[in-house]
Design a protein around this motif. Sequence first.
Motif, mmCIF file in Angstrom:
data_model
loop_
_atom_site.group_PDB
_atom_site.id
_atom_site.type_symbol
_atom_site.label_atom_id
_atom_site.label_comp_id
_atom_site.label_asym_id
_atom_site.label_seq_id
_atom_site.Cartn_x
_atom_site.Cartn_y
_atom_site.Cartn_z
ATOM 1 N N LYS A 35 0.929 -1.312 0.156
ATOM 2 C CA LYS A 35 -0.145 -0.024 -0.096
ATOM 3 C C LYS A 35 0.718 1.353 0.059
ATOM 4 O O LYS A 35 0.562 2.209 -0.640
ATOM 5 C CB LYS A 35 -0.990 -0.239 1.233
ATOM 6 N N ILE A 36 2.041 1.173 0.858
ATOM 7 C CA ILE A 36 2.801 2.434 0.797
ATOM 8 C C ILE A 36 3.275 2.590 -0.781
ATOM 9 O O ILE A 36 3.640 3.867 -1.002
ATOM 10 C CB ILE A 36 4.091 1.995 1.860
ATOM 11 N N ASP A 37 4.030 1.516 -1.411
ATOM 12 C CA ASP A 37 4.407 1.476 -2.496
ATOM 13 C C ASP A 37 3.541 2.350 -3.502
ATOM 14 O O ASP A 37 3.694 3.096 -4.294
ATOM 15 C CB ASP A 37 4.938 0.540 -2.940
ATOM 16 N N ASP A 38 2.186 1.818 -3.458
ATOM 17 C CA ASP A 38 1.193 2.465 -4.610
ATOM 18 C C ASP A 38 0.874 3.878 -4.169
ATOM 19 O O ASP A 38 0.811 4.635 -5.107
ATOM 20 C CB ASP A 38 -0.034 1.623 -4.235
ATOM 21 N N GLN A 39 0.917 4.190 -3.090
ATOM 22 C CA GLN A 39 0.803 5.495 -2.455
ATOM 23 C C GLN A 39 1.623 6.451 -3.064
ATOM 24 O O GLN A 39 1.618 7.464 -3.495
ATOM 25 C CB GLN A 39 0.537 5.753 -1.008
ATOM 26 N N LYS A 40 2.979 5.974 -2.768
ATOM 27 C CA LYS A 40 4.306 6.578 -3.212
ATOM 28 C C LYS A 40 4.163 6.843 -4.756
ATOM 29 O O LYS A 40 4.469 7.922 -5.270
ATOM 30 C CB LYS A 40 5.440 5.983 -2.851
ATOM 31 N N ALA A 41 3.742 6.076 -5.698
ATOM 32 C CA ALA A 41 3.739 6.061 -7.045
ATOM 33 C C ALA A 41 2.656 6.922 -7.343
ATOM 34 O O ALA A 41 2.999 7.959 -8.167
ATOM 35 C CB ALA A 41 3.336 4.720 -7.712
ATOM 36 N N GLU A 42 1.451 6.723 -6.678
ATOM 37 C CA GLU A 42 0.527 7.981 -6.933
ATOM 38 C C GLU A 42 0.809 9.386 -6.682
ATOM 39 O O GLU A 42 0.787 10.261 -7.370
ATOM 40 C CB GLU A 42 -0.882 7.737 -6.207
ATOM 41 N N ASN A 43 1.627 9.407 -5.450
ATOM 42 C CA ASN A 43 2.354 10.784 -4.991
ATOM 43 C C ASN A 43 3.028 11.681 -6.068
ATOM 44 O O ASN A 43 3.078 12.788 -6.393
ATOM 45 C CB ASN A 43 2.850 10.704 -3.792
ATOM 46 N N ARG A 44 3.867 10.409 -6.683
ATOM 47 C CA ARG A 44 4.779 10.943 -7.830
ATOM 48 C C ARG A 44 4.237 11.376 -8.973
ATOM 49 O O ARG A 44 4.269 12.649 -9.405
ATOM 50 C CB ARG A 44 5.822 9.672 -8.139
ATOM 51 N N GLN A 45 3.102 10.830 -9.556
ATOM 52 C CA GLN A 45 2.274 11.379 -10.445
ATOM 53 C C GLN A 45 1.588 12.667 -10.153
ATOM 54 O O GLN A 45 1.551 13.566 -10.704
ATOM 55 C CB GLN A 45 1.297 10.316 -10.667
ATOM 56 N N LEU A 46 1.047 12.920 -8.948
ATOM 57 C CA LEU A 46 0.169 13.991 -8.571
ATOM 58 C C LEU A 46 1.579 15.260 -8.586
ATOM 59 O O LEU A 46 1.096 16.300 -8.645
ATOM 60 C CB LEU A 46 -0.507 13.860 -7.113
ATOM 61 N N ALA A 47 2.644 14.830 -8.054
ATOM 62 C CA ALA A 47 3.571 15.999 -7.878
ATOM 63 C C ALA A 47 4.016 16.577 -9.097
ATOM 64 O O ALA A 47 4.098 17.622 -9.405
ATOM 65 C CB ALA A 47 4.815 15.386 -7.074
ATOM 66 N N HIS A 48 4.056 15.437 -10.214
ATOM 67 C CA HIS A 48 4.461 15.764 -11.691
ATOM 68 C C HIS A 48 3.356 16.793 -12.084
ATOM 69 O O HIS A 48 3.561 17.650 -12.690
ATOM 70 C CB HIS A 48 4.626 14.667 -12.339
ATOM 71 N N ARG A 49 2.162 16.194 -12.011
ATOM 72 C CA ARG A 49 1.015 17.163 -12.363
ATOM 73 C C ARG A 49 0.838 18.394 -11.652
ATOM 74 O O ARG A 49 0.889 19.577 -12.691
ATOM 75 C CB ARG A 49 -0.352 16.598 -11.951
ATOM 76 N N ASN A 50 1.332 18.485 -10.410
ATOM 77 C CA ASN A 50 1.141 19.924 -9.695
ATOM 78 C C ASN A 50 2.432 20.801 -10.150
ATOM 79 O O ASN A 50 2.251 22.051 -10.440
ATOM 80 C CB ASN A 50 1.490 19.702 -8.352
ATOM 81 N N GLU A 51 3.656 20.255 -10.627
ATOM 82 C CA GLU A 51 4.650 21.077 -11.067
ATOM 83 C C GLU A 51 4.280 21.783 -12.672
ATOM 84 O O GLU A 51 4.390 22.912 -12.848
ATOM 85 C CB GLU A 51 6.109 19.918 -11.307
ATOM 86 N N GLN A 52 3.659 20.868 -13.376
ATOM 87 C CA GLN A 52 2.965 21.441 -14.624
ATOM 88 C C GLN A 52 2.081 22.529 -14.443
ATOM 89 O O GLN A 52 2.099 23.455 -15.076
ATOM 90 C CB GLN A 52 2.397 20.123 -15.400
ATOM 91 N N LEU A 53 1.201 22.118 -13.363
ATOM 92 C CA LEU A 53 0.254 23.595 -13.252
ATOM 93 C C LEU A 53 0.721 24.609 -12.570
ATOM 94 O O LEU A 53 0.288 25.927 -12.915
ATOM 95 C CB LEU A 53 -0.789 22.992 -12.082
ATOM 96 N N TYR A 54 2.038 24.462 -11.801
ATOM 97 C CA TYR A 54 2.611 25.676 -11.180
ATOM 98 C C TYR A 54 3.257 26.382 -12.637
ATOM 99 O O TYR A 54 3.320 27.484 -12.421
ATOM 100 C CB TYR A 54 3.559 25.168 -10.201
ATOM 101 N N ALA A 55 3.955 25.561 -13.309
ATOM 102 C CA ALA A 55 4.622 26.180 -14.309
ATOM 103 C C ALA A 55 3.606 27.176 -15.310
ATOM 104 O O ALA A 55 3.946 28.105 -15.621
ATOM 105 C CB ALA A 55 5.342 25.118 -15.125
#
Length: 90
Positions: A35-55
């Motif tokens: 579950k931790i590994d799945d959540q970390k993968a989802e967090n990486r995707q969301l962080a990437h999306r957030n960086e695109q939105l911030y840019a």
Amino acid sequence: MKVLWAVMAVLIVLLQVRLWVGEGSYAHAWQLQDKIDDQKAENRQLAHRNEQLYAEVRNLRHGDGAIEGRARTELGLIREDETFFLVVEP
């Protein structure tokens, strides 16, 4: 003496059962790690999306060209001195 050995054997069996089955067992720990590994993968995707939105937000705040380009593409706006041509494919 036999009673002492029997009690110790029962305690060992109970400790082994707790180690392999139930909350806090190896299986439970492995499940939590998955579950931790799945959540970390989802967090990486969301962080990437957030960086695109911030840019995009930074670009819109600091660049007039970005606002103008977005207005042209999404809203179809043109300037006063421009002529709009619509090309229709047959």
